[in-house]
Every structure is written in C-alpha cells, then in structure tokens.
Design a protein around this motif. Structure first.
Motif, PDB file in Angstrom:
ATOM      1  N   TYR A  64       0.802  -1.220   0.000  1.00  0.00           N
ATOM      2  CA  TYR A  64       0.000   0.000   0.000  1.00  0.00           C
ATOM      3  C   TYR A  64       0.842   1.280   0.000  1.00  0.00           C
ATOM      4  CZ  TYR A  64      -3.324  -3.596   1.335  1.00  0.00           C
ATOM      5  OH  TYR A  64      -4.066  -4.748   1.384  1.00  0.00           O
ATOM      6  N   GLY A  65       2.111   1.185  -0.466  1.00  0.00           N
ATOM      7  CA  GLY A  65       2.902   2.379  -0.698  1.00  0.00           C
ATOM      8  C   GLY A  65       3.609   2.975   0.497  1.00  0.00           C
ATOM      9  N   HIS A  66       3.691   2.276   1.633  1.00  0.00           N
ATOM     10  CA  HIS A  66       4.441   2.780   2.777  1.00  0.00           C
ATOM     11  C   HIS A  66       5.942   2.588   2.507  1.00  0.00           C
ATOM     12  CE1 HIS A  66       0.687   3.120   4.869  1.00  0.00           C
ATOM     13  NE2 HIS A  66       0.482   1.820   4.883  1.00  0.00           N
ATOM     14  N   LEU A  67       6.708   3.681   2.578  1.00  0.00           N
ATOM     15  CA  LEU A  67       8.144   3.652   2.331  1.00  0.00           C
ATOM     16  C   LEU A  67       8.867   4.135   3.574  1.00  0.00           C
ATOM     17  CD1 LEU A  67      10.569   3.370   0.378  1.00  0.00           C
ATOM     18  CD2 LEU A  67      10.121   5.711  -0.379  1.00  0.00           C
ATOM     19  N   ARG A  68       9.813   3.326   4.060  1.00  0.00           N
ATOM     20  CA  ARG A  68      10.553   3.674   5.264  1.00  0.00           C
ATOM     21  C   ARG A  68      12.051   3.558   5.011  1.00  0.00           C
ATOM     22  NH1 ARG A  68       6.210   5.136   5.724  1.00  0.00           N
ATOM     23  NH2 ARG A  68       4.658   4.691   7.346  1.00  0.00           N
ATOM     24  N   LEU A  69      12.828   4.481   5.603  1.00  0.00           N
ATOM     25  CA  LEU A  69      14.280   4.424   5.559  1.00  0.00           C
ATOM     26  C   LEU A  69      14.782   3.920   6.905  1.00  0.00           C
ATOM     27  CD1 LEU A  69      15.414   7.667   3.679  1.00  0.00           C
ATOM     28  CD2 LEU A  69      15.235   5.337   2.819  1.00  0.00           C
ATOM     29  N   MET A  70      15.460   2.766   6.877  1.00  0.00           N
ATOM     30  CA  MET A  70      15.937   2.123   8.100  1.00  0.00           C
ATOM     31  C   MET A  70      17.453   2.262   8.211  1.00  0.00           C
ATOM     32  SD  MET A  70      16.183  -1.929   8.982  1.00  0.00           S
ATOM     33  CE  MET A  70      14.455  -2.285   8.806  1.00  0.00           C
ATOM     34  N   ASP A  71      17.922   2.589   9.405  1.00  0.00           N
ATOM     35  CA  ASP A  71      19.353   2.581   9.681  1.00  0.00           C
ATOM     36  C   ASP A  71      19.817   1.128   9.767  1.00  0.00           C
ATOM     37  OD1 ASP A  71      21.835   2.494  11.412  1.00  0.00           O
ATOM     38  OD2 ASP A  71      21.570   4.668  11.261  1.00  0.00           O
ATOM     39  N   LEU A  72      20.799   0.746   8.966  1.00  0.00           N
ATOM     40  CA  LEU A  72      21.216  -0.653   8.899  1.00  0.00           C
ATOM     41  C   LEU A  72      21.920  -1.123  10.165  1.00  0.00           C
ATOM     42  CD1 LEU A  72      22.397  -0.829   5.195  1.00  0.00           C
ATOM     43  CD2 LEU A  72      20.680  -2.290   6.249  1.00  0.00           C
ATOM     44  N   ASP A  73      22.423  -0.212  10.979  1.00  0.00           N
ATOM     45  CA  ASP A  73      23.096  -0.605  12.214  1.00  0.00           C
ATOM     46  C   ASP A  73      22.146  -0.627  13.402  1.00  0.00           C
ATOM     47  OD1 ASP A  73      25.601  -0.984  11.030  1.00  0.00           O
ATOM     48  OD2 ASP A  73      26.079   1.151  11.183  1.00  0.00           O
ATOM     49  N   THR A  74      21.359   0.426  13.560  1.00  0.00           N
ATOM     50  CA  THR A  74      20.473   0.509  14.722  1.00  0.00           C
ATOM     51  C   THR A  74      19.075  -0.034  14.435  1.00  0.00           C
ATOM     52  OG1 THR A  74      19.654   2.732  14.151  1.00  0.00           O
ATOM     53  CG2 THR A  74      21.701   2.594  15.426  1.00  0.00           C
ATOM     54  N   HIS A  75      18.720  -0.171  13.145  1.00  0.00           N
ATOM     55  CA  HIS A  75      17.413  -0.661  12.696  1.00  0.00           C
ATOM     56  C   HIS A  75      16.284   0.306  13.046  1.00  0.00           C
ATOM     57  CE1 HIS A  75      19.505  -4.775  13.408  1.00  0.00           C
ATOM     58  NE2 HIS A  75      19.901  -4.215  12.278  1.00  0.00           N
ATOM     59  N   GLU A  76      16.618   1.534  13.321  1.00  0.00           N
ATOM     60  CA  GLU A  76      15.619   2.556  13.599  1.00  0.00           C
ATOM     61  C   GLU A  76      15.158   3.207  12.297  1.00  0.00           C
ATOM     62  OE1 GLU A  76      17.451   5.265  16.249  1.00  0.00           O
ATOM     63  OE2 GLU A  76      17.351   3.925  18.001  1.00  0.00           O
ATOM     64  N   VAL A  77      13.923   3.710  12.305  1.00  0.00           N
ATOM     65  CA  VAL A  77      13.382   4.398  11.133  1.00  0.00           C
ATOM     66  C   VAL A  77      13.892   5.836  11.128  1.00  0.00           C
ATOM     67  CG1 VAL A  77      11.290   5.208   9.979  1.00  0.00           C
ATOM     68  CG2 VAL A  77      11.328   2.951  11.057  1.00  0.00           C
ATOM     69  N   ARG A  78      14.578   6.212  10.057  1.00  0.00           N
ATOM     70  CA  ARG A  78      15.104   7.564   9.913  1.00  0.00           C
ATOM     71  C   ARG A  78      14.110   8.498   9.229  1.00  0.00           C
ATOM     72  NH1 ARG A  78      20.653   8.241   9.511  1.00  0.00           N
ATOM     73  NH2 ARG A  78      21.761   7.046  11.103  1.00  0.00           N
ATOM     74  N   ALA A  79      13.315   7.963   8.315  1.00  0.00           N
ATOM     75  CA  ALA A  79      12.356   8.800   7.589  1.00  0.00           C
ATOM     76  C   ALA A  79      11.197   7.930   7.116  1.00  0.00           C
ATOM     77  CB  ALA A  79      13.027   9.494   6.406  1.00  0.00           C
ATOM     78  N   SER A  80      10.031   8.560   6.981  1.00  0.00           N
ATOM     79  CA  SER A  80       8.827   7.851   6.555  1.00  0.00           C
ATOM     80  C   SER A  80       8.160   8.618   5.418  1.00  0.00           C
ATOM     81  CB  SER A  80       7.835   7.708   7.718  1.00  0.00           C
ATOM     82  OG  SER A  80       8.407   6.994   8.794  1.00  0.00           O
ATOM     83  N   PHE A  81       7.757   7.877   4.383  1.00  0.00           N
ATOM     84  CA  PHE A  81       7.046   8.453   3.248  1.00  0.00           C
ATOM     85  C   PHE A  81       5.884   7.532   2.904  1.00  0.00           C
ATOM     86  CE2 PHE A  81      11.671   8.853   2.707  1.00  0.00           C
ATOM     87  CZ  PHE A  81      11.834  10.222   2.862  1.00  0.00           C
ATOM     88  N   ASP A  82       4.876   8.106   2.288  1.00  0.00           N
ATOM     89  CA  ASP A  82       3.729   7.302   1.886  1.00  0.00           C
ATOM     90  C   ASP A  82       3.272   7.706   0.488  1.00  0.00           C
ATOM     91  OD1 ASP A  82       2.940   5.591   4.277  1.00  0.00           O
ATOM     92  OD2 ASP A  82       3.067   7.575   5.192  1.00  0.00           O
ATOM     93  N   HIS A  83       3.221   6.731  -0.401  1.00  0.00           N
ATOM     94  CA  HIS A  83       2.714   6.934  -1.754  1.00  0.00           C
ATOM     95  C   HIS A  83       1.383   6.192  -1.843  1.00  0.00           C
ATOM     96  CE1 HIS A  83       3.661   7.289  -6.302  1.00  0.00           C
ATOM     97  NE2 HIS A  83       2.362   7.115  -6.130  1.00  0.00           N
ATOM     98  N   PRO A  84       0.261   6.914  -1.909  1.00  0.00           N
ATOM     99  CA  PRO A  84      -1.039   6.231  -1.934  1.00  0.00           C
ATOM    100  C   PRO A  84      -1.119   5.222  -3.072  1.00  0.00           C
ATOM    101  CG  PRO A  84      -1.318   8.596  -1.680  1.00  0.00           C
ATOM    102  CD  PRO A  84       0.122   8.370  -2.010  1.00  0.00           C
ATOM    103  N   GLY A  85      -1.568   4.020  -2.757  1.00  0.00           N
ATOM    104  CA  GLY A  85      -1.683   3.008  -3.793  1.00  0.00           C
ATOM    105  C   GLY A  85      -2.286   1.737  -3.265  1.00  0.00           C
ATOM    106  N   LYS A  86      -2.726   0.914  -4.177  1.00  0.00           N
ATOM    107  CA  LYS A  86      -3.268  -0.373  -3.803  1.00  0.00           C
ATOM    108  C   LYS A  86      -2.135  -1.343  -3.511  1.00  0.00           C
ATOM    109  CE  LYS A  86      -7.464   0.248  -6.557  1.00  0.00           C
ATOM    110  NZ  LYS A  86      -8.300  -0.279  -7.667  1.00  0.00           N
ATOM    111  N   ARG A  87      -2.490  -2.532  -3.080  1.00  0.00           N
ATOM    112  CA  ARG A  87      -1.511  -3.516  -2.643  1.00  0.00           C
ATOM    113  C   ARG A  87      -0.525  -3.851  -3.765  1.00  0.00           C
ATOM    114  NH1 ARG A  87      -1.132  -9.259  -2.230  1.00  0.00           N
ATOM    115  NH2 ARG A  87      -0.107  -9.912  -0.301  1.00  0.00           N
ATOM    116  N   ARG A  88       0.754  -3.635  -3.477  1.00  0.00           N
ATOM    117  CA  ARG A  88       1.852  -3.951  -4.391  1.00  0.00           C
ATOM    118  C   ARG A  88       1.678  -3.321  -5.770  1.00  0.00           C
ATOM    119  NH1 ARG A  88       3.126 -10.246  -2.633  1.00  0.00           N
ATOM    120  NH2 ARG A  88       3.919  -9.721  -0.580  1.00  0.00           N
ATOM    121  N   GLN A  89       1.193  -2.081  -5.794  1.00  0.00           N
ATOM    122  CA  GLN A  89       1.074  -1.360  -7.050  1.00  0.00           C
ATOM    123  C   GLN A  89       1.897  -0.082  -7.034  1.00  0.00           C
ATOM    124  OE1 GLN A  89      -2.887  -0.848  -8.525  1.00  0.00           O
ATOM    125  NE2 GLN A  89      -3.275  -3.032  -8.677  1.00  0.00           N
TER     126      GLN A  89
END
Length: 332
Positions: free
Chosen positions: A214-239
């Motif tokens: 559903y278009g949820h985009l997250r940037l994860m820190d590869l060392d701490t595994h914390e979310v650095r930024a969140s974005f959302d692109h409206p869309g249907k499942r896997r589109q």
C-alpha cells in the motif's frame, strides 16, 4: 508484442525483435550492446545497435502464460539468470550465448537477484528462499516460510548479508543462511505496514529503503534498525514501484493506481509529484548518473523525466503495455 530500444536523448526508436505473441525484454548487458529477451518459447540475444539477433536459445517449456517468468542480470553483464514457465532455473552466459540448467523445476519463482560480484544468485520463490553459488553451480542454502513468497531481496555486501522480507524483515548470513530478525511480522502488523516487498540500499551504505504494501516507504538505519524517515505513496496492494538514485539520497516511487511519479529526499519533506498524463504508470528505472528517470505505462508510451527539474523530456510510443523498462549502462 515487440522488443524496442529508444535513445534517451533523441527519442529515436529501434526495434530489436520482431512482433510475436509474447516478447519480453529480460536483461541488458553492462556495455549496453547486448539484450537478452524472451520471444515466444525462445531466448534471443540481440545487438542493440544494429538490431540483429545474434543467437537463439530454445527452451521448449510450454506456453508462456502457464507460469511466471522473471530474470536477473549480473552487474558486470557477464551472466543472466532466468526462471521459466515450468519453474526451472537457468544460468545464461552472455559472452558465449550458452544456457545451462542450474536447478530442476520446483516451486514457482517470483524474484531473482545476483550479488554485486555476480558469484551468488538469490532466488525468491513461493514459500522458499534459496541461495546458489554460480561458480560451483550448487545450492548453498534454502530457507522455508509457510505463508510467504519472497518478492523483495537485496544484498548488503559490507555486512555479508542478504536482506529479505520473510513475514517480517530478516538478515541472512551469506555463508550459513543463519537468519536474524530485524523487524518481526508482529511489529509490521501493529505498525500498519503490511509485508515488505521491495528493498534498496541508499548510496553511502548506511540506510535501507523498504517499500511495504500500500505504498508505505521507510528508511531504516542498517546498524540501529531505527526508522530515519517515513514516506507514503497512496496506492493499492503492491502497485507502487521503487528506485533509488545511484549517487544521491534521492528516492523515486510511481503508482499504478494514482498515476503519479513522486521524488523524495532521504530526509522527511514533501514529495515532488509528477503526473503521468492519466496513464497507469508502474515500472521505473533511473539512469546510471541519476539525471534521468524512465517510466513505463499502460498507454503504450515510455516516458523520460529529468530528475532535477521534474520536466518530462519525451514520451516514446511502443506497442503493448510497458511492463518492464531499463536504461543501458551508458545512460542513453
């Protein structure tokens, strides 16, 4: 259908494969001179400059519609991998135009990915994740999940892991296959993300871009595994599709349902939204220098965009749906 190439600067159209009931571009060599494509039940190796077919490699695996076909190209252009309609796995040597069976038909393959050095091949399948050693022509390990098809994968070579969406998000040791769960399926469900189905390493090697249902985009820190930024692109499942610029922290998403292309920075900020001219756009590819973006669409036009300005440079007509698109390594 037909396989076409366009000059990204002039828009010149070059057909490299004649019309056929099922023609699909699969892989482009690093120098941009050779294109691997499926044409009915054959693989063809074509010269992208002259347009002539250099070699034909028959498979004889039944009608293309009987199962999913997917392919991957090694970053050095030396080899490609292909999963055919009967679920067999093939290794293609692009220099010698030879095809070798890597694995007998098993469960349906949904994604293929070479490691950066082209020595390993990750295979995502229904309920299975497998890693093959291409030099020794053997399976290194296999992981099983009762409910998951392994669509999204990415190699992170500095940490010697393969990252995949397995219910949650897991890091797999390349040698042993030992898994370390970073985000559990329960965590993703409670956060409302759904399943992770696409990944990309952001230049610099510190951030992982994760695209969820559903278009949820997250940037994860590869060392701490914390979310650095969140974005959302409206869309249907896997589109929604994802691309990352090769030399900057710029991310692009395009949606099949909302008909937009969106450009994001690695820091939280509003996206630059580009309209797809009322066309359902889905596949996208970014040029090696990060300056141009190409999108496919269901209206029979491939579009070239300028990333810096968001300007539409060209709309290139072709036959059929634009289900796949790619730049040559020289960006032209």
């Amino acid at each position: 259908c037909e396989v076409c190439l366009f000059d990204a600067v002039t828009g010149e159209r070059r057909r490299v494969a004649a019309a056929a009931p099922c023609a699909r571009p699969l892989a482009l060599a690093q120098d941009g001179r050779r294109l691997l494509s499926s044409l009915d039940e054959e693989l063809i190796l074509a010269d992208t400059l002259g347009g002539e077919i250099l070699a034909r490699m028959p498979f004889g695996v039944g009608e293309p519609a009987e199962g999913r076909r997917c392919a991957a190209l090694a970053s050095d252009g030396s080899r490609a991998a292909l999963a055919t309609a009967d679920h067999a796995l093939w290794l293609v040597d692009l220099a010698s135009s030879t095809v070798e069976l890597l694995a007998e038909p098993r469960n349906p393959v949904v994604s293929l990915l070479f490691s950066p050095d082209a020595r390993l091949l990750a295979v995502g399948a229904a309920s299975r994740l497998r890693l093959y050693d291409c030099e020794q022509r053997r399976q290194r390990w296999e992981k099983w999940s009762p409910t998951t098809s392994f669509h999204g994968m990415v190699f992170e070579p500095t940490r010697d892991v393969l990252i995949a969406g397995v219910g949650g998000i897991q890091f797999f040791d390349l040698d042993t296959g030992e898994a370390r769960t970073v985000w559990s399926q329960y965590t993703l469900k409670t956060q409302g993300y759904g399943s992770a189905y696409d990944f990309a390493i952001v230049p610099g090697g510190q951030l992982l871009a994760v695209l969820f249902n559903y278009g949820h985009l997250r940037l994860m820190d590869l060392d701490t595994h914390e979310v650095r930024a969140s974005f959302d692109h409206p869309g249907k499942r896997r589109q929604v599709s994802l691309a990352v610029a090769p030399s900057s922290e710029t991310l692009m998403t395009c949606g099949r349902s909302d008909e937009t292309l969106r450009i994001w920075g690695a820091k939280p900020q509003p996206a630059e939204i580009l309209q797809g001219e009322s066309a359902s756009i889905y596949p996208l590819s970014i040029s090696p220098d990060g300056a141009l973006l190409a999108t496919g669409a269901w209206d029979g036009r491939a579009r070239i965009w300028e990333v810096g300005s968001g300007r539409l440079i060209a709309a290139l007509p072709h036959k059929g749906y634009g289900d796949s698109i790619a730049f040559a390594p020289d960006g032209r």
